[in-house]
Each structure stands twice: as structure tokens, then as C-alpha cells.
Design an enzyme around this catalytic site. Structure first.
Site, PDB file in Angstrom:
ATOM      1  N   LEU A  40       3.968   6.832   0.228  1.00  0.00           N
ATOM      2  CA  LEU A  40       5.286   6.361   0.660  1.00  0.00           C
ATOM      3  C   LEU A  40       5.984   5.639  -0.488  1.00  0.00           C
ATOM      4  O   LEU A  40       5.434   5.499  -1.584  1.00  0.00           O
ATOM      5  CB  LEU A  40       5.148   5.428   1.868  1.00  0.00           C
ATOM      6  N   PRO A  95       0.795  -1.236   0.000  1.00  0.00           N
ATOM      7  CA  PRO A  95       0.000   0.000   0.000  1.00  0.00           C
ATOM      8  C   PRO A  95       0.826   1.285   0.000  1.00  0.00           C
ATOM      9  O   PRO A  95       0.257   2.377   0.058  1.00  0.00           O
ATOM     10  CB  PRO A  95      -0.792  -0.122   1.306  1.00  0.00           C
ATOM     11  N   GLU A  96       2.165   1.181  -0.084  1.00  0.00           N
ATOM     12  CA  GLU A  96       3.003   2.366   0.102  1.00  0.00           C
ATOM     13  C   GLU A  96       2.636   3.522  -0.834  1.00  0.00           C
ATOM     14  O   GLU A  96       2.451   4.662  -0.386  1.00  0.00           O
ATOM     15  CB  GLU A  96       4.490   2.007  -0.099  1.00  0.00           C
ATOM     16  N   VAL A  97       2.562   3.247  -2.137  1.00  0.00           N
ATOM     17  CA  VAL A  97       2.279   4.324  -3.089  1.00  0.00           C
ATOM     18  C   VAL A  97       0.917   4.960  -2.791  1.00  0.00           C
ATOM     19  O   VAL A  97       0.750   6.178  -2.886  1.00  0.00           O
ATOM     20  CB  VAL A  97       2.335   3.793  -4.537  1.00  0.00           C
TER      21      VAL A  97
END
Length: 263
Positions: A147, A141-143
Site C-alpha cells: 500500500l 506497514p503500508e509499503v
């Protein structure tokens, strides 16, 4: 004498460590935050891996306490300023974990359940084997939360699933289940209720029966091949074949194979 499975000391508040024979069990232990990867947990995790290597454990089983393996970075924790020394140290610590788990000094098994998201999935993918409970949810899920991926995943994930699929998993960031993770080749086993750690320990027990020197060289061959061209990889295979041929444990293993009529 230390009794099998008894605690031998904890590397820190957020990770527990036990060792029985050649198997170390490292348990992320921040269940109230789904073992989210705070700087403190990451530091403790790194120390635990270093301890397993220093104690010459053959295998490290990495798992999580409570309802999840690791739900990724702790977005509710006090944010580190992006340009601060603390933020840079945290990023280096994350990548040090990747380096330690991918070194030839130890074989690692991630036993994941609940959630393996973001940094948690990166921890798992740095291991040599991943065993997952059938209800585990995976994802990057970073993007989606602004992140960036860490832990070498921008290099390692395309190696595992190919560049187009790696882009889909990271850029879209959509969660997926254990069966899809198995189909993509991201994990080795999917287990039913109550079978996660027994399956991980079964793999660990079988690994312990292999000649340790040969295990380390085989792992190093894979890791080196990822970083090199085919000619370099083949040259290393010859070098390792000569080294394993002279080892005492390899000779014992060949004798056992011959005795049991195996080829």
C-alpha cells in the site's frame, strides 16, 4: 442542560463523541477490528471532528476503544477497486481528516495505546499533541503490504524526524515502541498504566486556560510556516502579533500574568 461528559450524539456507528465544556472526546469505536480504518470508520471520524469544530470545542481528545488506538487500514475488509469512485472518495476522506486536525479551528490531542499503525499513526501525527501508553507499538506497514501512505505523511513525517529517518520508518516499515517514538520527536508524552487519559485531559485543561484567539493564531503560524519560506513565516508572525495584541482574552491573560508576578 447537557450534563458534563454525557453523550451528545454519535456521528456514526464506528465513532463515539462526548463533550464536557470546551473538550470533545472522539473515540474510535470498532474494537473487534482494533479500530481499523475502514471507509465507514473514516467517514464517522471526519464527521466527529467537524462536529467538535462546529460546537466550538477548544480541544479534541482522539482515542480508541478496546485494545488499540487504530491498527491501520482494514486489510480483511472488502477491498475497494483502486480506480473506483469509492476508493478515491476514501482517500480524500483520509486527507480531509488531516486537514481538519491541522486547521487552526481546534487543538487536538491523540491519546494512543496498543497499536498506532499505518493510517492510525497518520491520524495521531495529524494531531497537535500525542500522548502514548508505554506499551504502544507504532509503525508504517503500508509499503510492506503493498500500500501507500496517505494523510499527507510523505510531507509531514520528514518535517518531524528528517528525511533519512522518514525513509527508514516508511520503507522498512519496522514497528517500534513508545520510548523510541519519544526519542524521535514523534510524540510528546509516555505514560504509565492508567495514566493515558488523565494526562491527555490535563493537557486539554491547561490549553483551555490560554487565550483562544492566541492559540489559534499560534497554531496557524506553525502550519503556515511548514508550507512557506522563512520570510513569509516572519511576515505572518508580525500580522498575528498585531491581531493578538488587540484581543480581549490576550489583555485578560496579560493582567493575570502581571498579577501573579510572571514574565
Amino acid at each position: 442542560m447537557q450534563s458534563p461528559g454525557a453523550p451528545v450524539g454519535a456521528p456514526g456507528e464506528f465513532v463515539s463523541y462526548t463533550r464536557a465544556g470546551g473538550v470533545a472526546v472522539i473515540r474510535l469505536n470498532r474494537p473487534d477490528r482494533l479500530n481499523a480504518a475502514s471507509p465507514e470508520l473514516v467517514t464517522d471520524f471526519k464527521r466527529a471532528i467537524e462536529r467538535a469544530i462546529a460546537e466550538r470545542a477548544v480541544v479534541a481528545i482522539i482515542t480508541g476503544e478496546g485494545r488499540a488506538f487504530c491498527a491501520g487500514h482494514d486489510l480483511k475488509a472488502e477491498a475497494l477497486a483502486p480506480d473506483s469512485p469509492q476508493a478515491l472518495d476514501h482517500l480524500h476522506q483520509l486527507q480531509d481528516i488531516t486537514r481538519l486536525l491541522r486547521s487552526a479551528a481546534i487543538i487536538s490531542i491523540a491519546a494512543v495505546h496498543g497499536y498506532a499503525l499505518g493510517a492510525g499513526l497518520e491520524f495521531a501525527l495529524s494531531c497537535d499533541f500525542i500522548v502514548a501508553d508505554e506499551h504502544t507499538r507504532f509503525g508504517f506497514p503500508e509499503v510492506s503490504v503493498g500500500l501507500s501512505v496517505t494523510g499527507g505523511i510523505s510531507f509531514l513525517l520528514p518535517q518531524a524526524v528528517g528525511l533519512p529517518m522518514a525513509k527508514e520508518l516508511i520503507l522498512l516499515g519496522e514497528p517500534f515502541g513508545a520510548e523510541r517514538a519519544l526519542a524521535l520527536g514523534l510524540i510528546n508524552r509516555v505514560t504509565g498504566p492508567g495514566r493515558l487519559l488523565p494526562v491527555a485531559h490535563d493537557i486539554a485543561d491547561r490549553l483551555q486556560q490560554k487565550p483562544r484567539h492566541a492559540l489559534a493564531l499560534a497554531k496557524e503560524s506553525f502550519e503556515s510556516a511548514l508550507r512557506s519560506d522563512v520570510e513569509t513565516a516572519m511576515a505572518l508572525e508580525i500580522e498575528n502579533a498585531l491581531l493578538t495584541g488587540d484581543s480581549t482574552d490576550a489583555e485578560a491573560a496579560r493582567t493575570e500574568f502581571a498579577t501573579n508576578g510572571q514574565a
